[in-house]
Design an enzyme around this catalytic site. Structure first.
Site, PDB file in Angstrom:
ATOM      1  N   CYS B  84       0.678  -1.038   0.021  1.00 18.17           N
ATOM      2  CA  CYS B  84      -0.257  -0.118  -0.145  1.00 18.17           C
ATOM      3  C   CYS B  84       0.924   1.162   0.139  1.00 18.17           C
ATOM      4  O   CYS B  84       0.295   2.708  -0.062  1.00 18.17           O
ATOM      5  CB  CYS B  84      -1.328   0.460   1.163  1.00 18.17           C
ATOM      6  SG  CYS B  84      -2.114  -1.650   1.030  1.00 18.17           S
ATOM      7  N   CYS B 207     -14.610   0.931   6.507  1.00 16.18           N
ATOM      8  CA  CYS B 207     -13.469   0.447   5.601  1.00 16.18           C
ATOM      9  C   CYS B 207     -14.015   1.784   3.921  1.00 16.18           C
ATOM     10  O   CYS B 207     -14.854   2.243   3.522  1.00 16.18           O
ATOM     11  CB  CYS B 207     -14.226  -0.676   5.054  1.00 16.18           C
ATOM     12  SG  CYS B 207     -15.106  -1.982   6.474  1.00 16.18           S
ATOM     13  N   HIS B 337      -8.527   3.276  -2.992  1.00 20.48           N
ATOM     14  CA  HIS B 337      -7.792   2.998  -2.216  1.00 20.48           C
ATOM     15  C   HIS B 337      -6.942   2.121  -3.743  1.00 20.48           C
ATOM     16  O   HIS B 337      -6.689   1.135  -3.556  1.00 20.48           O
ATOM     17  CB  HIS B 337      -7.450   2.111  -1.594  1.00 20.48           C
ATOM     18  CG  HIS B 337      -5.958   1.580  -0.980  1.00 20.48           C
ATOM     19  ND1 HIS B 337      -4.834   2.303  -1.338  1.00 20.48           N
ATOM     20  CD2 HIS B 337      -5.194   0.935  -0.365  1.00 20.48           C
ATOM     21  CE1 HIS B 337      -3.341   1.966  -0.914  1.00 20.48           C
ATOM     22  NE2 HIS B 337      -3.630   0.671  -0.177  1.00 20.48           N
TER      23      HIS B 337
END
Lengths: 399, 392
Positions: B84, B207, B337
């Protein structure tokens, strides 16, 4: 733009035995190459301040490196650049040390290909180790890699008026030379010599390339401890200095240009130009004493020699026949057996190539040792026809 | 001895696409949009770029897709991958290359095209055949951290749940002010509390989403930056830490702090000379993949004492108008993301804030901004912390 020259040294290296390593996992090979390099440099894992890692077949990140070596909570980065991954890993370690931000770092690359189901790069045109969602279809994506290089081979012969049998024999000579060198390298994957006749009669894979013209797929990798020259002086007398780091990435210019020659790689020529400029090398043929070239296919050694200025255009075959690139010749190439004897490990190949330069420059290459080598060149590439990433790195003995 | 990166590298141009379900764009289109915005912002042309780095987890396999999309002719390009933290690490490597004096002007871009790739969320498990931890998907991993947090600090589950909901409400509020965010609607605390459960105690609004996007930065030395613009931004610190499964292997692993966050922050603070982060950092873009992650990050970064982050959150310390604005652009919560792009997307907000160009989200006189990425799984993370500041 500035140079890397004088800013970075290699003080330790390690290299696994290449081959079908069913005896070792990826982690095992990281430990094998990593700890050899650490011991060779005379340092401990705690002395390593940051690391760069190359491995195309595992996704995500550095993690495999740290899990295997237990370097602690330090910066680690995974670099991916196709067949050139291992070479680019070393380039990044060098840039970071040259920035002055780190004193001593690790560059390590491995690949475990044989039990991963991998048979050859570019299957179905997709790059090894990546999903590759980006991009319209390449003009060559449906061609397997040997077929792509066969196109270069036939075009090369046409361009320079080589008869098919002349081309075949010149290519076979490269295979014979590399396999002879591999037989003298205890870490090579293929350690048997072949005869010219065996090479000429090997089953065709993509004409004119036969089986012995194509490198094998093998597991393996290598590691380097990179540091500032000041730190290197404290660690050993016979460290190696990094003198030039050239890189060029093609953006499909070759595939889109009708004038693309198919008898050279513009990426390699440009990467060489950049490396020579950094190293202050004006006449590469005189300045370079040893070269490690990316001979995934025999023909690539010709193309590299010409792109690097180590032979005039169209003359590489004649020079090879005259023994110019033999261990006793003026410019020995692939003295460790090259990819033809060590196989292809995208994450590791570039570093494995440097390992031989490191040994040669320090007079530690055993039965393969050349006389008076002071500058060695390493060329590595990845990509597909008309769109390559190529790296040229220059190393010297310490001043 | 090694020296700090502080003030040796400048950011002179940035670009960022709208994030979201970008069915209208492929990966190359997204890169073109982000890179051309960055080039125009820097007032340079693509031929001025001497080297480039591309962050991508699964969209690109090498550096070449960037060359192909933007037609950066035969310059050195490298793909960097670091879970990430991929984009932040692409930026970090570009900074070192400039600081090494080898290149004058370079590009760091990140891209991820997830929505039409079949990707539904990050894969679970510790990876590799020797992982100790069971293969649990990320929401479950971070739910474990949330459960443990409440237990460790003796919080009532409903109090923790409310603090987490407050984080989601804050990030949605910030995202509602950002035309580039994937989600641009406010939510209420009741909505967050009553949202469908994903992994107890984490509900839907705890989330982050999955989206497509790209962002890019043009990086150079301060001497060159001065000639190109007056409001360039300086890199003050680059921290990166990788865990080696120390956590996964330790029975005393606490699950209420992540050592990678602490060590990466320490590196970056030291380089930047930051002593009191809560006072000195004006705003921060942090890796709120889940609301609980943001909560723990605030403590790991030293912005709230251990166990006190829920209180700070409820008191608005991290609100847009708070003492240290966390995720002023809406965070991963509202941007989703796209793994290879997120770190540079975060930097885009900090860059705009420092230049006073953040529109309705603008903070007053910001001096230092921070970005933070956390990748991997509990017990073995990669954490990147980047600190940037305005020119002196």
């Amino acid at each position: 733009m500035g140079s890397i020259r004088g800013k970075v040294a290699i003080v330790g290296m390690g290299c696994t035995v290449a081959g079908e390593r069913f005896d070792a996992s990826q982690e095992d090979m990281i430990v094998e190459a990593g700890f050899e390099a650490i011991a060779d440099a005379g340092v401990e894992t705690k002395d390593i301040q940051a690391a760069w890692f190359g491995c195309n077949s595992v996704s995500a990140n550095h993690a495999l490196l740290n899990w295997s070596l237990k370097l602690g909570y330090k910066p680690m980065t995974k670099v991916n650049n196709g067949g050139a991954s291992g070479a680019d890993v070393l380039r990044h370690a060098c840039l970071a040390v040259a920035s002055g931000t780190f004193d001593l770092v690790l560059a390590l690359g491995i690949e475990k290909a044989t039990d991963a189901g991998f048979t050859a790069p570019g299957e179905g045109g997709r790059a090894f180790g990546g999903e590759g969602h980006v991009g319209p279809e390449s003009l060559f994506t449906e061609l397997r890699v040997p077929a792509q290089y066969a196109l270069y081979a036939t075009r090369y012969a046409h361009q320079y008026g080589l008869r098919p049998e002349e081309l075949k024999e010149a290519l076979a000579r490269i295979a014979v030379k590399s396999r002879r060198a591999g037989a003298r390298n205890p870490r090579a994957a293929l350690r048997d010599e072949i005869t010219l006749r065996e090479a000429l009669e090997s089953p065709p894979i993509a004409w004119p390339l036969g089986l012995t013209d194509c490198c094998a797929v093998a597991d393996g990798g290598a590691a380097a401890i990179v540091c500032t020259p000041e730190v290197a002086r404290q660690l050993r007398d016979d460290f190696v200095l990094v003198e030039g780091l050239g890189q060029a990435s093609g953006g499909r210019e070759g595939q889109l240009a009708p004038s693309y020659s198919f008898s050279g790689l513009p990426e390699t020529a440009l990467a060489a130009e950049r490396a020579y400029l950094m190293a202050g090398v004006r006449d590469p043929l005189r300045a370079v004493g040893h070269a490690q070239l990316f001979d995934a296919f025999t023909l690539l050694e010709f193309l590299a020699c010409e792109d690097l200025g180590l032979a005039p255009r169209g003359q590489a075959a004649a020079r090879l026949q005259a023994g110019f690139f033999d261990p006793e010749g003026e410019l020995p190439t692939n003295t460790d057996g090259g990819l033809l004897a060590n196989g292809y490990q995208p994450g590791g190949t570039g570093l494995r190539q440097v390992y031989e330069s490191y040994l040669q420059l320090r007079g530690r290459a055993g039965p393969r040792q050349l006389k008076n080598v002071t500058r060695s060149l390493v060329q590595t590439q990845g990509g597909a026809a008309g769109s390559f990433t190529s790296l040229v790195q220059l190393f010297t003995t310490r001043d | 001895m090694a020296e700090s990166i502080k003030d040796r590298v400048a950011v002179i141009g940035m670009g960022c696409t709208a994030f979201g379900e970008r069915w209208d764009k492929n990966g190359e289109d997204l890169m073109v949009d982000a890179v051309y915005e960055a080039l125009a912002d820097a007032g340079i042309e693509s031929k001025d770029i001497q080297a480039a780095w591309l962050g991508s987890q699964s969209t690109a396999a090498t550096g070449q897709p960037l060359a192909q999309a933007v037609k950066l002719e035969y310059i050195p390009i490298t793909r960097v991958e670091n879970a990430c933290a991929t984009a932040s690490d692409a930026f970090r490597n570009a900074c070192y290359a400039v600081a090494a004096g080898v290149y004058d002007i370079v590009l760091a871009a990140g891209v991820e095209k997830l929505k039409d790739s079949g990707f539904t969320g990050l894969a679970g498990g510790g990876g590799g055949g020797t992982a100790v931890s069971p293969p649990t998907p990320p929401p479950v991993q971070f739910a474990l951290a949330a459960q443990r947090y409440a237990h460790h600090y003796g919080m009532k589950p409903e109090d923790l749940k409310r603090a987490l909901a407050r984080i989601a409400v804050k990030n949605h509020h910030n995202g509602s002010l950002n035309p580039k965010a994937h989600f641009q609607r406010e939510i209420t605390i009741e909505q967050a509390l009553s949202a469908p459960i994903i992994a107890t105690p984490l509900g839907l609004f705890d989330c982050c989403g999955v989206s497509d996007g790209s962002a890019a930065a043009v990086i150079t030395r301060p001497e060159i930056a001065k000639q190109l613009r007056s409001d360039y931004v300086l890199v003050k610190g680059l921290g990166l830490t990788c865990g080696g499964r120390q956590g996964t292997l330790q029975s005393q692993y606490d699950f209420v702090h992540f050592e990678e966050n602490v060590t990466a922050a320490k590196q970056a603070y030291q380089q930047a000379g930051v002593k009191n982060p809560l006072k000195e950092i004006d705003h921060a873009e942090v890796h709120d993949c889940f609301s609980i992650t943001e909560l723990i990050i605030c403590e790991d970064m030293g912005w709230a004492p251990r166990g006190k982050a829920p209180e700070y959150v409820m008191n608005g310390v991290f609100d847009l108008e708070g003492e240290l604005a966390v995720n002023p652009d809406g965070g991963l919560k509202c941007f989703g993301h796209p793994i290879g792009a997120s770190g540079v997307r975060m930097l885009y907000e900090v860059y705009k804030q420092l230049q006073g160009k953040a529109g309705p989200r603008q903070r007053k006189n910001p001096t230092l901004g921070l970005t933070h990425n956390l990748g991997g799984t509990p017990g073995s993370f990669t954490c990147a912390v980047t600190i940037v500041g305005g020119r002196d």
